[in-house]
Write a protein that holds these residues in place. Sequence first.
Motif, PDB file in Angstrom:
ATOM      1  N   TYR A  25       0.806  -1.217   0.000  1.00  2.00           N
ATOM      2  CA  TYR A  25       0.000   0.000   0.000  1.00  2.00           C
ATOM      3  C   TYR A  25       0.845   1.275   0.000  1.00  2.00           C
ATOM      4  CZ  TYR A  25      -3.879  -3.107   1.073  1.00  2.00           C
ATOM      5  OH  TYR A  25      -4.820  -4.109   1.008  1.00  2.00           O
ATOM      6  N   ILE A  26       2.089   1.184   0.438  1.00  2.73           N
ATOM      7  CA  ILE A  26       2.954   2.372   0.501  1.00  2.73           C
ATOM      8  C   ILE A  26       4.133   2.142  -0.439  1.00  2.73           C
ATOM      9  CG2 ILE A  26       4.239   3.944   1.992  1.00  2.73           C
ATOM     10  CD1 ILE A  26       2.691   2.845   4.373  1.00  2.73           C
ATOM     11  N   SER A  27       4.027   2.679  -1.642  1.00  5.57           N
ATOM     12  CA  SER A  27       5.038   2.409  -2.662  1.00  5.57           C
ATOM     13  C   SER A  27       6.419   2.923  -2.260  1.00  5.57           C
ATOM     14  CB  SER A  27       4.625   3.027  -4.008  1.00  5.57           C
ATOM     15  OG  SER A  27       4.447   4.436  -3.868  1.00  5.57           O
ATOM     16  N   GLY A  28       6.472   3.980  -1.457  1.00  4.83           N
ATOM     17  CA  GLY A  28       7.748   4.543  -1.038  1.00  4.83           C
ATOM     18  C   GLY A  28       8.559   3.619  -0.154  1.00  4.83           C
ATOM     19  N   LEU A  29       7.950   2.521   0.313  1.00  3.20           N
ATOM     20  CA  LEU A  29       8.662   1.563   1.157  1.00  3.20           C
ATOM     21  C   LEU A  29       9.226   0.388   0.378  1.00  3.20           C
ATOM     22  CD1 LEU A  29       6.317   1.339   4.293  1.00  3.20           C
ATOM     23  CD2 LEU A  29       8.448   2.636   4.048  1.00  3.20           C
TER      24      LEU A  29
ATOM     25  N   TYR B   6      10.801  -2.787   5.077  1.00  2.00           N
ATOM     26  CA  TYR B   6       9.368  -2.959   5.287  1.00  2.00           C
ATOM     27  C   TYR B   6       8.716  -3.868   4.239  1.00  2.00           C
ATOM     28  CZ  TYR B   6       9.396   0.293   9.136  1.00  2.00           C
ATOM     29  OH  TYR B   6       9.639   0.867  10.355  1.00  2.00           O
ATOM     30  N   ASP B   7       9.481  -4.313   3.252  1.00  2.00           N
ATOM     31  CA  ASP B   7       8.949  -5.303   2.320  1.00  2.00           C
ATOM     32  C   ASP B   7       8.567  -6.596   3.042  1.00  2.00           C
ATOM     33  OD1 ASP B   7       8.911  -4.003  -0.146  1.00  2.00           O
ATOM     34  OD2 ASP B   7      11.010  -4.457  -0.569  1.00  2.00           O
ATOM     35  N   SER B   8       9.239  -6.885   4.149  1.00  2.00           N
ATOM     36  CA  SER B   8       8.978  -8.132   4.878  1.00  2.00           C
ATOM     37  C   SER B   8       8.142  -7.906   6.133  1.00  2.00           C
ATOM     38  CB  SER B   8      10.297  -8.801   5.264  1.00  2.00           C
ATOM     39  OG  SER B   8      11.079  -7.945   6.092  1.00  2.00           O
ATOM     40  N   VAL B   9       7.515  -6.741   6.242  1.00  2.00           N
ATOM     41  CA  VAL B   9       6.705  -6.402   7.420  1.00  2.00           C
ATOM     42  C   VAL B   9       5.234  -6.372   7.028  1.00  2.00           C
ATOM     43  CG1 VAL B   9       6.202  -4.617   9.139  1.00  2.00           C
ATOM     44  CG2 VAL B   9       8.579  -5.075   8.476  1.00  2.00           C
ATOM     45  N   THR B  10       4.396  -7.068   7.797  1.00  2.00           N
ATOM     46  CA  THR B  10       2.961  -7.066   7.519  1.00  2.00           C
ATOM     47  C   THR B  10       2.275  -5.899   8.224  1.00  2.00           C
ATOM     48  OG1 THR B  10       2.382  -8.418   9.445  1.00  2.00           O
ATOM     49  CG2 THR B  10       2.997  -9.586   7.412  1.00  2.00           C
ATOM     50  N   ILE B  11       1.045  -5.640   7.810  1.00  2.00           N
ATOM     51  CA  ILE B  11       0.253  -4.592   8.457  1.00  2.00           C
ATOM     52  C   ILE B  11       0.053  -4.939   9.930  1.00  2.00           C
ATOM     53  CG2 ILE B  11      -1.980  -3.422   8.496  1.00  2.00           C
ATOM     54  CD1 ILE B  11      -2.160  -3.946   5.465  1.00  2.00           C
TER      55      ILE B  11
ATOM     56  N   THR C 125       7.148  12.118   3.426  1.00  3.13           N
ATOM     57  CA  THR C 125       8.423  12.263   4.132  1.00  3.13           C
ATOM     58  C   THR C 125       8.584  11.174   5.182  1.00  3.13           C
ATOM     59  OG1 THR C 125       7.419  13.844   5.678  1.00  3.13           O
ATOM     60  CG2 THR C 125       8.565  14.751   3.767  1.00  3.13           C
ATOM     61  N   VAL C 126       7.474  10.711   5.756  1.00  4.30           N
ATOM     62  CA  VAL C 126       7.538   9.626   6.733  1.00  4.30           C
ATOM     63  C   VAL C 126       8.077   8.364   6.073  1.00  4.30           C
ATOM     64  CG1 VAL C 126       6.174   8.072   8.181  1.00  4.30           C
ATOM     65  CG2 VAL C 126       5.694  10.524   8.179  1.00  4.30           C
ATOM     66  N   ALA C 127       7.505   7.998   4.919  1.00  2.00           N
ATOM     67  CA  ALA C 127       7.969   6.805   4.212  1.00  2.00           C
ATOM     68  C   ALA C 127       9.426   6.954   3.796  1.00  2.00           C
ATOM     69  CB  ALA C 127       7.090   6.533   3.003  1.00  2.00           C
ATOM     70  N   ALA C 128       9.809   8.156   3.367  1.00  3.20           N
ATOM     71  CA  ALA C 128      11.197   8.381   2.952  1.00  3.20           C
ATOM     72  C   ALA C 128      12.153   8.164   4.117  1.00  3.20           C
ATOM     73  CB  ALA C 128      11.348   9.794   2.389  1.00  3.20           C
ATOM     74  N   TYR C 129      11.790   8.650   5.300  1.00  2.00           N
ATOM     75  CA  TYR C 129      12.652   8.473   6.469  1.00  2.00           C
ATOM     76  C   TYR C 129      12.687   7.003   6.892  1.00  2.00           C
ATOM     77  CZ  TYR C 129      14.790   9.200  11.045  1.00  2.00           C
ATOM     78  OH  TYR C 129      15.644   9.140  12.118  1.00  2.00           O
ATOM     79  N   MET C 130      11.515   6.385   6.985  1.00  2.00           N
ATOM     80  CA  MET C 130      11.444   5.019   7.475  1.00  2.00           C
ATOM     81  C   MET C 130      12.094   4.031   6.514  1.00  2.00           C
ATOM     82  SD  MET C 130       9.903   5.551  10.372  1.00  2.00           S
ATOM     83  CE  MET C 130       9.273   4.002  11.005  1.00  2.00           C
TER      84      MET C 130
END
Length: 401
Positions: A159-163, A168-173, A210-215
């Motif tokens: 759902y968050i393309s910036g990740l 976070y590719d291996s992290v579930t909701i 910016t949150v996704a960019a930082y994380m």
Amino acid sequence: MAGWVRRTGIGLAVLLVLLGAGWVLIGPDWRALLKNPPVGRDVLFWSQAQRDAGFRMIDRVPMIVGSRPVTAGDAAYPLPDGKPLDLGLDLDAYLTSQRSASLIIVHNGQVRLERYGLDFSASGRWTSFSVAKSLTSTLVGAAMKDGYINSLDEPVSTYISGLKGSEYDSVTIAQLLTMTSGVAWNEDYEDPHSDVARFDLQAPVEGVSTVAAYMAGLSRAHPAGEQWNYSTGETNLIGVLVSEATGKTLNVYLSEKIWTPFGMEQDATWLLGQDGREIAGCCIQATTRDFARFGLFMLAGGVVDGESILPEGWIAAATKKQADINSPGEGYGYQWWTWDDGSYQADGIFGQGIFIDPNRNLVIASNASWTSALGLRGGEWEARREFYRQVQRAVDRDKMD
């Protein structure tokens, strides 16, 4: 005031427009703010006087980027007065030690106690800090009910393309909701170099929050799902997830799903980050009575006029221990702090909270300006914890009488 204008870089003409031409006649909130003006966005390092002045009007402080309204409807959910609750303690001394701005106890749908301090009032809005986390997580449930999110087992980066391409590719909701992603994050409120102090300084990245960019730049500390680590950054990602999935800003979705249909009495506001998105892990400004109403929404099972806003079983799952936080008798659910007796809590730094006890049909909403973020140095956190227990005992005694 002139010194404040120089320090913040706000032009006098702009300031007068913000305050209004009659600023000399403004109310006590603005007078307190002008006497102890907060400098910059980082509330973690404001002085006590700045916090006292700023927490009640943080959405109106000129240095803050901005906020969006969470609109209420025309009819307010009733909060009738009930029989005063005898707590069997020196309430004035407790409230003073807490530096309490507001406290309301609602039992069986009736207000059993309501008090205000620090020149705050029932009509004022106080900032929530991390109490907002529990509202944000509830919007995930609403988005699932509405069909915007398919499953909590999906990867967040779906759902968050910036990740994409990050840890976070291996992290579930679900792991994001329970703060068990395993991604490294430092939440030290007294360290100016911690992640929680620095993430808001992330430079804008075109097409990415910016949150996704930082994380996305963080490293992995543990395998996903194995260890709990408190992370405001991950709640901010939950907010991005909800807005990306629904196509709606968080303020609009919160208004649409809860604030208006359940009957909050006043509009709230939600502070924005540098990228113009709501800061999902923080900073919903609302009246204490409306925070209590959110507790009643949870007690009602998320049902409004016979219609469920949340998927079946959501509240039960969200408010039970999903992650071990290394504290006996306590745990963490979907952005809720859980206790083994069945009660649960939304908790914010400097003394903000919504305590909910389904077994006693009890909600306690409170706001304060503690002497430290976690209330450890002054003992406020432990005293509030014991206060919750005393309220529970008082309710039990009341039932026996």
